[in-house]
Design a protein around this motif. Sequence first.
Motif, PDB file in Angstrom:
ATOM      1  N   LEU A 189      35.065  44.416  42.902  1.00 28.79           N
ATOM      2  CA  LEU A 189      36.491  44.166  42.755  1.00 28.79           C
ATOM      3  C   LEU A 189      36.655  42.716  42.319  1.00 28.79           C
ATOM      4  CD1 LEU A 189      37.606  45.672  46.188  1.00 28.79           C
ATOM      5  CD2 LEU A 189      37.677  46.814  43.960  1.00 28.79           C
ATOM      6  N   PHE A 190      37.731  42.433  41.617  1.00 27.21           N
ATOM      7  CA  PHE A 190      37.978  41.060  41.204  1.00 27.21           C
ATOM      8  C   PHE A 190      39.434  40.717  41.449  1.00 27.21           C
ATOM      9  CE2 PHE A 190      38.699  37.623  38.094  1.00 27.21           C
ATOM     10  CZ  PHE A 190      37.679  36.757  38.466  1.00 27.21           C
ATOM     11  N   ILE A 191      39.662  39.707  42.291  1.00 25.09           N
ATOM     12  CA  ILE A 191      41.008  39.184  42.512  1.00 25.09           C
ATOM     13  C   ILE A 191      41.235  38.159  41.402  1.00 25.09           C
ATOM     14  CG2 ILE A 191      42.535  37.939  44.080  1.00 25.09           C
ATOM     15  CD1 ILE A 191      40.637  38.908  46.378  1.00 25.09           C
ATOM     16  N   ALA A 192      42.124  38.488  40.479  1.00 29.65           N
ATOM     17  CA  ALA A 192      42.312  37.672  39.281  1.00 29.65           C
ATOM     18  C   ALA A 192      43.613  36.886  39.334  1.00 29.65           C
ATOM     19  CB  ALA A 192      42.323  38.574  38.044  1.00 29.65           C
ATOM     20  N   SER A 193      43.549  35.641  38.903  1.00 24.24           N
ATOM     21  CA  SER A 193      44.735  34.817  38.742  1.00 24.24           C
ATOM     22  C   SER A 193      45.328  35.102  37.366  1.00 24.24           C
ATOM     23  CB  SER A 193      44.371  33.335  38.863  1.00 24.24           C
ATOM     24  OG  SER A 193      45.519  32.535  38.649  1.00 24.24           O
ATOM     25  N   VAL A 194      46.559  35.605  37.365  1.00 20.66           N
ATOM     26  CA  VAL A 194      47.247  35.965  36.126  1.00 20.66           C
ATOM     27  C   VAL A 194      48.677  35.437  36.165  1.00 20.66           C
ATOM     28  CG1 VAL A 194      45.882  38.077  35.787  1.00 20.66           C
ATOM     29  CG2 VAL A 194      48.040  38.200  37.039  1.00 20.66           C
ATOM     30  N   HIS A 195      49.303  35.397  35.027  1.00 22.72           N
ATOM     31  CA  HIS A 195      50.727  35.054  34.984  1.00 22.72           C
ATOM     32  C   HIS A 195      51.519  36.232  35.559  1.00 22.72           C
ATOM     33  CE1 HIS A 195      54.752  34.465  33.288  1.00 22.72           C
ATOM     34  NE2 HIS A 195      54.443  33.170  33.324  1.00 22.72           N
ATOM     35  N   PRO A 196      52.572  35.966  36.359  1.00 23.35           N
ATOM     36  CA  PRO A 196      53.329  37.067  36.946  1.00 23.35           C
ATOM     37  C   PRO A 196      53.985  37.989  35.919  1.00 23.35           C
ATOM     38  CG  PRO A 196      54.375  34.952  37.425  1.00 23.35           C
ATOM     39  CD  PRO A 196      53.054  34.660  36.797  1.00 23.35           C
ATOM     40  N   GLY A 197      54.108  37.552  34.695  1.00 17.19           N
ATOM     41  CA  GLY A 197      54.656  38.390  33.635  1.00 17.19           C
ATOM     42  C   GLY A 197      53.795  39.600  33.315  1.00 17.19           C
ATOM     43  N   ILE A 198      52.619  39.696  33.925  1.00 16.82           N
ATOM     44  CA  ILE A 198      51.744  40.854  33.697  1.00 16.82           C
ATOM     45  C   ILE A 198      52.448  42.144  34.108  1.00 16.82           C
ATOM     46  CG2 ILE A 198      50.529  40.885  35.917  1.00 16.82           C
ATOM     47  CD1 ILE A 198      47.918  41.223  34.079  1.00 16.82           C
ATOM     48  N   ARG A 199      53.530  42.018  34.885  1.00 17.34           N
ATOM     49  CA  ARG A 199      54.333  43.195  35.243  1.00 17.34           C
ATOM     50  C   ARG A 199      54.893  43.874  33.990  1.00 17.34           C
ATOM     51  NH1 ARG A 199      56.356  38.988  38.734  1.00 17.34           N
ATOM     52  NH2 ARG A 199      55.580  39.330  40.827  1.00 17.34           N
ATOM     53  N   PRO A 238      45.097  46.859  28.424  1.00 14.67           N
ATOM     54  CA  PRO A 238      43.957  46.601  27.541  1.00 14.67           C
ATOM     55  C   PRO A 238      43.376  45.203  27.792  1.00 14.67           C
ATOM     56  CG  PRO A 238      45.787  47.535  26.301  1.00 14.67           C
ATOM     57  CD  PRO A 238      46.309  47.195  27.668  1.00 14.67           C
ATOM     58  N   ILE A 239      42.084  45.081  27.641  1.00 15.47           N
ATOM     59  CA  ILE A 239      41.398  43.810  27.911  1.00 15.47           C
ATOM     60  C   ILE A 239      42.016  42.672  27.095  1.00 15.47           C
ATOM     61  CG2 ILE A 239      39.193  42.593  27.702  1.00 15.47           C
ATOM     62  CD1 ILE A 239      37.837  45.327  28.269  1.00 15.47           C
ATOM     63  N   VAL A 240      42.319  42.921  25.847  1.00 18.15           N
ATOM     64  CA  VAL A 240      42.856  41.862  24.986  1.00 18.15           C
ATOM     65  C   VAL A 240      44.222  41.381  25.494  1.00 18.15           C
ATOM     66  CG1 VAL A 240      43.889  43.454  23.298  1.00 18.15           C
ATOM     67  CG2 VAL A 240      43.188  41.161  22.591  1.00 18.15           C
ATOM     68  N   ARG A 241      45.043  42.265  26.062  1.00 16.82           N
ATOM     69  CA  ARG A 241      46.331  41.859  26.622  1.00 16.82           C
ATOM     70  C   ARG A 241      46.134  41.131  27.954  1.00 16.82           C
ATOM     71  NH1 ARG A 241      49.963  40.066  24.604  1.00 16.82           N
ATOM     72  NH2 ARG A 241      51.457  40.622  26.168  1.00 16.82           N
ATOM     73  N   PHE A 242      45.189  41.600  28.757  1.00 19.35           N
ATOM     74  CA  PHE A 242      44.896  40.943  30.031  1.00 19.35           C
ATOM     75  C   PHE A 242      44.532  39.484  29.790  1.00 19.35           C
ATOM     76  CE2 PHE A 242      42.014  39.779  33.513  1.00 19.35           C
ATOM     77  CZ  PHE A 242      42.781  40.108  34.621  1.00 19.35           C
ATOM     78  N   GLN A 243      43.756  39.224  28.745  1.00 20.40           N
ATOM     79  CA  GLN A 243      43.324  37.853  28.437  1.00 20.40           C
ATOM     80  C   GLN A 243      44.514  36.923  28.263  1.00 20.40           C
ATOM     81  OE1 GLN A 243      39.953  36.697  28.212  1.00 20.40           O
ATOM     82  NE2 GLN A 243      41.030  34.759  28.327  1.00 20.40           N
ATOM     83  N   ASP A 244      45.619  37.429  27.721  1.00 19.15           N
ATOM     84  CA  ASP A 244      46.802  36.594  27.501  1.00 19.15           C
ATOM     85  C   ASP A 244      47.418  36.089  28.810  1.00 19.15           C
ATOM     86  OD1 ASP A 244      46.544  36.954  24.765  1.00 19.15           O
ATOM     87  OD2 ASP A 244      47.991  38.599  24.705  1.00 19.15           O
ATOM     88  N   PHE A 245      47.239  36.827  29.892  1.00 22.14           N
ATOM     89  CA  PHE A 245      47.830  36.488  31.187  1.00 22.14           C
ATOM     90  C   PHE A 245      46.834  35.816  32.134  1.00 22.14           C
ATOM     91  CE2 PHE A 245      50.203  39.971  29.416  1.00 22.14           C
ATOM     92  CZ  PHE A 245      51.520  39.661  29.687  1.00 22.14           C
ATOM     93  N   PHE A 246      45.551  36.016  31.876  1.00 21.69           N
ATOM     94  CA  PHE A 246      44.470  35.638  32.786  1.00 21.69           C
ATOM     95  C   PHE A 246      44.147  34.159  32.708  1.00 21.69           C
ATOM     96  CE2 PHE A 246      39.652  35.936  33.478  1.00 21.69           C
ATOM     97  CZ  PHE A 246      39.753  35.857  34.848  1.00 21.69           C
ATOM     98  N   ALA A 247      44.052  33.512  33.891  1.00 14.89           N
ATOM     99  CA  ALA A 247      43.757  32.076  33.969  1.00 14.89           C
ATOM    100  C   ALA A 247      42.269  31.773  33.944  1.00 14.89           C
ATOM    101  CB  ALA A 247      44.383  31.495  35.226  1.00 14.89           C
ATOM    102  N   GLY A 248      41.417  32.790  33.882  1.00 13.28           N
ATOM    103  CA  GLY A 248      39.974  32.545  33.811  1.00 13.28           C
ATOM    104  C   GLY A 248      39.294  32.314  35.139  1.00 13.28           C
ATOM    105  N   ARG A 249      40.019  32.598  36.240  1.00 15.50           N
ATOM    106  CA  ARG A 249      39.425  32.346  37.550  1.00 15.50           C
ATOM    107  C   ARG A 249      39.843  33.442  38.520  1.00 15.50           C
ATOM    108  NH1 ARG A 249      43.589  28.631  36.778  1.00 15.50           N
ATOM    109  NH2 ARG A 249      45.355  28.978  38.179  1.00 15.50           N
TER     110      ARG A 249
END
Length: 143
Positions: A73-83, A127-138
């Motif tokens: 499992l991965f707890i990912a830091s993302v922008h809240p706009g991922i909703r 999709p992975i490419v969309r996740f990347q837009d929100f993901f902080a890399g940590r």
Amino acid sequence: MVLGALGRPVPPIHEIRRGVQAAGGYVEAPEGIRGLIYAGAVTWLAGQGIPARILLDQSAQDVAQLVEGQASLFIASVHPGIRRPETSPTARGGHLVLVFGRDAAGALRLHNPSGDSPGTQADARIPIVRFQDFFAGRGILVG
């Protein structure tokens, strides 16, 4: 989210918060509790017998490989706009989601309890490419 995903009983959220805070995972400031401090969360998880470690400088593709086959499992830091993944975020990070696998098309599967509809809460797909837009890399790798 992690406890439930691992099939463990899930205590009330404030009980979890108090435990994570006691382990250094949250710090109270005059304006309220600051965001999650990963090291304290990892300490709390270890106390539950759950191995975890902090990962930095990750890509969305890295996350996809980590959760492939739902072994981790991965707890990912993302922008809240991922909703609303059809929107473009103004930044990355500031919100946490649990990435737990990939679907047959390769999209990431995630739980986001603060999603604004059932489709953006439990087993949301992005999709992975969309996740990347929100993901902080940590985030925190669990398992």
